[in-house]
Design a protein around this motif. Structure first.
Motif, PDB file in Angstrom:
ATOM      1  N   PHE A  55       0.821  -1.217   0.000  1.00 40.94           N
ATOM      2  CA  PHE A  55       0.000   0.000   0.000  1.00 40.94           C
ATOM      3  C   PHE A  55       0.849   1.258   0.000  1.00 40.94           C
ATOM      4  O   PHE A  55       0.459   2.269  -0.564  1.00 40.94           O
ATOM      5  N   VAL A  56       2.007   1.203   0.615  1.00 39.53           N
ATOM      6  CA  VAL A  56       2.915   2.359   0.569  1.00 39.53           C
ATOM      7  C   VAL A  56       3.436   2.544  -0.858  1.00 39.53           C
ATOM      8  O   VAL A  56       3.503   3.666  -1.369  1.00 39.53           O
ATOM      9  N   TRP A  57       3.765   1.459  -1.517  1.00 38.55           N
ATOM     10  CA  TRP A  57       4.331   1.548  -2.861  1.00 38.55           C
ATOM     11  C   TRP A  57       3.289   1.977  -3.889  1.00 38.55           C
ATOM     12  O   TRP A  57       3.547   2.822  -4.735  1.00 38.55           O
ATOM     13  N   TYR A  58       2.114   1.382  -3.830  1.00 37.66           N
ATOM     14  CA  TYR A  58       1.100   1.618  -4.857  1.00 37.66           C
ATOM     15  C   TYR A  58       0.039   2.634  -4.464  1.00 37.66           C
ATOM     16  O   TYR A  58      -0.832   2.956  -5.271  1.00 37.66           O
ATOM     17  N   GLY A  59       0.051   3.115  -3.247  1.00 35.78           N
ATOM     18  CA  GLY A  59      -1.028   3.964  -2.750  1.00 35.78           C
ATOM     19  C   GLY A  59      -1.185   5.287  -3.474  1.00 35.78           C
ATOM     20  O   GLY A  59      -0.239   5.823  -4.050  1.00 35.78           O
ATOM     21  N   PRO A  60      -2.403   5.840  -3.432  1.00 32.33           N
ATOM     22  CA  PRO A  60      -2.682   7.088  -4.145  1.00 32.33           C
ATOM     23  C   PRO A  60      -2.351   8.350  -3.339  1.00 32.33           C
ATOM     24  O   PRO A  60      -2.431   9.443  -3.875  1.00 32.33           O
ATOM     25  N   ALA A  61      -1.993   8.208  -2.082  1.00 31.70           N
ATOM     26  CA  ALA A  61      -1.759   9.378  -1.231  1.00 31.70           C
ATOM     27  C   ALA A  61      -0.425  10.045  -1.593  1.00 31.70           C
ATOM     28  O   ALA A  61       0.376   9.522  -2.355  1.00 31.70           O
ATOM     29  N   ILE A  62      -0.202  11.191  -0.998  1.00 35.08           N
ATOM     30  CA  ILE A  62       1.049  11.927  -1.190  1.00 35.08           C
ATOM     31  C   ILE A  62       2.214  11.058  -0.690  1.00 35.08           C
ATOM     32  O   ILE A  62       2.102  10.369   0.318  1.00 35.08           O
ATOM     33  N   LEU A  63       3.321  11.110  -1.392  1.00 36.08           N
ATOM     34  CA  LEU A  63       4.467  10.248  -1.082  1.00 36.08           C
ATOM     35  C   LEU A  63       4.945  10.421   0.353  1.00 36.08           C
ATOM     36  O   LEU A  63       5.262   9.435   1.027  1.00 36.08           O
ATOM     37  N   ALA A  64       4.987  11.645   0.849  1.00 39.25           N
ATOM     38  CA  ALA A  64       5.471  11.869   2.217  1.00 39.25           C
ATOM     39  C   ALA A  64       4.581  11.161   3.238  1.00 39.25           C
ATOM     40  O   ALA A  64       5.088  10.566   4.198  1.00 39.25           O
ATOM     41  N   LYS A  65       3.285  11.184   3.027  1.00 38.11           N
ATOM     42  CA  LYS A  65       2.371  10.500   3.955  1.00 38.11           C
ATOM     43  C   LYS A  65       2.554   8.992   3.871  1.00 38.11           C
ATOM     44  O   LYS A  65       2.546   8.301   4.894  1.00 38.11           O
ATOM     45  N   ARG A  66       2.712   8.483   2.673  1.00 35.12           N
ATOM     46  CA  ARG A  66       2.907   7.042   2.518  1.00 35.12           C
ATOM     47  C   ARG A  66       4.203   6.604   3.168  1.00 35.12           C
ATOM     48  O   ARG A  66       4.265   5.558   3.821  1.00 35.12           O
ATOM     49  N   MET A  67       5.260   7.388   2.995  1.00 32.80           N
ATOM     50  CA  MET A  67       6.554   7.029   3.579  1.00 32.80           C
ATOM     51  C   MET A  67       6.515   7.110   5.107  1.00 32.80           C
ATOM     52  O   MET A  67       7.119   6.276   5.786  1.00 32.80           O
ATOM     53  N   LEU A  68       5.820   8.092   5.642  1.00 31.00           N
ATOM     54  CA  LEU A  68       5.697   8.207   7.095  1.00 31.00           C
ATOM     55  C   LEU A  68       4.956   7.015   7.672  1.00 31.00           C
ATOM     56  O   LEU A  68       5.415   6.381   8.634  1.00 31.00           O
ATOM     57  N   LEU A  69       3.836   6.680   7.082  1.00 30.28           N
ATOM     58  CA  LEU A  69       3.067   5.540   7.561  1.00 30.28           C
ATOM     59  C   LEU A  69       3.855   4.238   7.388  1.00 30.28           C
ATOM     60  O   LEU A  69       3.887   3.398   8.286  1.00 30.28           O
ATOM     61  N   GLY A  70       4.499   4.092   6.239  1.00 29.22           N
ATOM     62  CA  GLY A  70       5.301   2.889   5.999  1.00 29.22           C
ATOM     63  C   GLY A  70       6.452   2.744   6.976  1.00 29.22           C
ATOM     64  O   GLY A  70       6.747   1.634   7.435  1.00 29.22           O
ATOM     65  N   SER A  71       7.096   3.846   7.305  1.00 31.54           N
ATOM     66  CA  SER A  71       8.214   3.762   8.261  1.00 31.54           C
ATOM     67  C   SER A  71       7.717   3.434   9.662  1.00 31.54           C
ATOM     68  O   SER A  71       8.383   2.686  10.392  1.00 31.54           O
ATOM     69  N   MET A  72       6.556   3.937  10.050  1.00 30.24           N
ATOM     70  CA  MET A  72       6.010   3.601  11.369  1.00 30.24           C
ATOM     71  C   MET A  72       5.650   2.122  11.447  1.00 30.24           C
ATOM     72  O   MET A  72       5.943   1.454  12.447  1.00 30.24           O
ATOM     73  N   VAL A  73       5.015   1.600  10.397  1.00 28.35           N
ATOM     74  CA  VAL A  73       4.671   0.181  10.380  1.00 28.35           C
ATOM     75  C   VAL A  73       5.944  -0.668  10.362  1.00 28.35           C
ATOM     76  O   VAL A  73       6.020  -1.694  11.040  1.00 28.35           O
ATOM     77  N   ALA A  74       6.943  -0.245   9.598  1.00 26.91           N
ATOM     78  CA  ALA A  74       8.193  -1.000   9.531  1.00 26.91           C
ATOM     79  C   ALA A  74       8.882  -1.052  10.898  1.00 26.91           C
ATOM     80  O   ALA A  74       9.356  -2.115  11.315  1.00 26.91           O
ATOM     81  N   LEU A  75       8.932   0.070  11.588  1.00 26.37           N
ATOM     82  CA  LEU A  75       9.544   0.081  12.920  1.00 26.37           C
ATOM     83  C   LEU A  75       8.806  -0.835  13.877  1.00 26.37           C
ATOM     84  O   LEU A  75       9.415  -1.598  14.636  1.00 26.37           O
ATOM     85  N   TRP A  76       7.474  -0.775  13.851  1.00 24.58           N
ATOM     86  CA  TRP A  76       6.678  -1.624  14.734  1.00 24.58           C
ATOM     87  C   TRP A  76       6.896  -3.100  14.402  1.00 24.58           C
ATOM     88  O   TRP A  76       7.142  -3.912  15.298  1.00 24.58           O
ATOM     89  N   ALA A  77       6.797  -3.451  13.114  1.00 20.03           N
ATOM     90  CA  ALA A  77       6.896  -4.858  12.712  1.00 20.03           C
ATOM     91  C   ALA A  77       8.280  -5.424  12.998  1.00 20.03           C
ATOM     92  O   ALA A  77       8.403  -6.552  13.492  1.00 20.03           O
ATOM     93  N   LEU A  78       9.305  -4.668  12.711  1.00 19.55           N
ATOM     94  CA  LEU A  78      10.656  -5.160  12.965  1.00 19.55           C
ATOM     95  C   LEU A  78      10.944  -5.265  14.458  1.00 19.55           C
ATOM     96  O   LEU A  78      11.613  -6.200  14.906  1.00 19.55           O
ATOM     97  N   ARG A  79      10.437  -4.322  15.238  1.00 16.38           N
ATOM     98  CA  ARG A  79      10.625  -4.391  16.687  1.00 16.38           C
ATOM     99  C   ARG A  79       9.927  -5.612  17.267  1.00 16.38           C
ATOM    100  O   ARG A  79      10.503  -6.374  18.044  1.00 16.38           O
ATOM    101  N   LEU A  80       8.667  -5.833  16.859  1.00 17.74           N
ATOM    102  CA  LEU A  80       7.929  -6.979  17.390  1.00 17.74           C
ATOM    103  C   LEU A  80       8.529  -8.297  16.922  1.00 17.74           C
ATOM    104  O   LEU A  80       8.687  -9.223  17.721  1.00 17.74           O
TER     105      LEU A  80
END
Length: 91
Positions: A55-80
């Motif tokens: 969804f970060v790669w293909y999403g229709p939102a502004i790139l900065a928003k997609r990257m912010l959300l993607g980085s938050m999910v990545a940090l959470w997933a890698l930490r867990l």
């Protein structure tokens, strides 16, 4: 926008489902000879990371928003996943 945009939301979901199903099948097959089902626990957050990455790669939102959300999910997933790996598998 990615160079290969998908047509609609169901395409995103189908791709995420296929990738997560393949990953979880691989982990399940890996756990059979090892006899340690905790491997599946480690893989679940990574499946969410893969899905959100689509969804970060293909999403229709502004790139900065997609990257912010993607980085938050990545940090959470890698930490867990790291926590589960070190507490349930490594020791």
């Amino acid at each position: 926008m990615s160079p290969f945009p998908l047509d609609n939301f169901l395409d995103y979901m189908s791709l995420a489902l296929a990738l997560c199903a393949a990953m979880m099948t691989f982990v399940w097959l890996l756990h059979l000879p090892l006899r340690n089902a905790a491997l599946v626990d480690v893989a679940w957050p990574l499946g969410i990371l893969v899905s959100s990455g689509i969804f970060v790669w293909y999403g229709p939102a502004i790139l900065a928003k997609r990257m912010l959300l993607g980085s938050m999910v990545a940090l959470w997933a890698l930490r867990l996943s790291g926590y589960l790996l070190f507490t349930r598998i490594i020791g």
